[in-house]
Design a protein around this motif. Sequence first.
Motif, PDB file in Angstrom:
ATOM      1  N   LEU A 137       0.848  -1.186   0.000  1.00 26.66           N
ATOM      2  CA  LEU A 137       0.000   0.000   0.000  1.00 26.66           C
ATOM      3  C   LEU A 137       0.882   1.232   0.000  1.00 26.66           C
ATOM      4  N   GLU A 141      -2.406   5.634   1.175  1.00 27.23           N
ATOM      5  CA  GLU A 141      -3.445   4.618   1.263  1.00 27.23           C
ATOM      6  C   GLU A 141      -3.352   3.872   2.598  1.00 27.23           C
ATOM      7  N   LEU A 176     -10.471   5.124  -0.311  1.00 31.05           N
ATOM      8  CA  LEU A 176      -9.307   4.459  -0.888  1.00 31.05           C
ATOM      9  C   LEU A 176      -9.408   4.433  -2.398  1.00 31.05           C
ATOM     10  N   THR A 180      -6.504  -0.149  -4.207  1.00 30.61           N
ATOM     11  CA  THR A 180      -6.474  -0.506  -2.794  1.00 30.61           C
ATOM     12  C   THR A 180      -7.794  -1.129  -2.381  1.00 30.61           C
TER      13      THR A 180
END
Length: 355
Positions: A137, A141, A176, A180
């Motif tokens: 990530l 995020e 997000l 993600t």
Amino acid sequence: MLTRLFSDPSLLPDVQKYSGWAEDSDSEDKIKGEDQDTQDGMEASGLRGDSRTHSEHEGEDDEDDEVEEEDDGEDTEGDRPKKRGPKKRKMTQARIERSKMRRIKANARERNRMHDLNSALDNLRKVVPCYSKTQKLSKIETLRLAKNYIWALSEILRSGKRPDLVSYVQTLCKGLSQPTTNLVAGCLQLSSRNFLTEQQCQEGGRYGSGSFSMHSYPYQCARLSSPHCQPGSNSHPLRTHGYCSTYDSLYGGSGSPEYNSPEYEGPLSPPVCINGNFSLKHQGSASPDNEKGYHYSMHYSGLPGSRPTGAHNLVFGSSGARSGIHTENVLPYHDMHIHQERAPVYDELNAFFHN
DNA sequence: TAGGCCATCTGGTCCT
DNA sequence: AGGACCAGATGGCCTA
């Protein structure tokens, strides 16, 4: 701290590639020396963290003293009024060198600080619900997911109710990006089709179910231009692969009809769209992300050509975890998993679903 | 090639 | 003076 930094060659950068240093041949040479032999390099240059001895300063101080004496003499001289403000000292060669060294040390500290920050972020990545070694990530995020995760858990604690899976995932995915979101959904073995349907988007983008009171979130579903996100689209891979939520196996909720309801097992809805504007605590106040104007439009498209940015399409096996297959064997993310073992709070969450 | 993400450098500000 | 923190700038890498 600097001692630690300088004793760790891995913390030293390959500064040769930075033009700023390349322009300064003196500095570049120093950095090269540090890179090749950090400890010795620092000792050779008289730089050992911030613990330079007085003797190390002596040569330079002599020169500086001359400059300062000039200044002092100027201030105390005769009847002339003293000048206010900081004294302007001549930039002698030694002073320039010291300035460079300060800059080098400051850069090293800054690097170290950012490394620490990144380490903390890595740790955070490991305790948020979704973790992938290969598809890490991003920083932003990670922070968003962590925020959503905290909020979701606090909601569970506050309401004392077992959350609806869809709402739970929705909560996690608020704000997000699509990749993600897919990652999180994949981790939870939940098709993002359940997040929001196109129709729900058209109806004002408010979606409410479960104990998360999701209806209070001010969704803003943008119209999707993608033809794959239109009602009636058959392009969704789940249509061919079938959909099987592993929620039961993940959370032990097999006994609950709630999670076997037609809502999740029925016909697949068109690709979903979510604009994840996550309003914290139901107060309608814009989250920092909103304040910053973050506006993520999420849509799920299963077309091979419309693979989400930086993410794999979610492919849910028809048997998957229901037949006992571990998530890692079902998902394309071989190293992706929900790391319950590392997140005690996840055990508590599981307890909710087991009850 | 554009855009996203990242690491690093750098100068400014605040604090000790 | 020096360290911590911050934000802007810059360039590299990767992907669509």
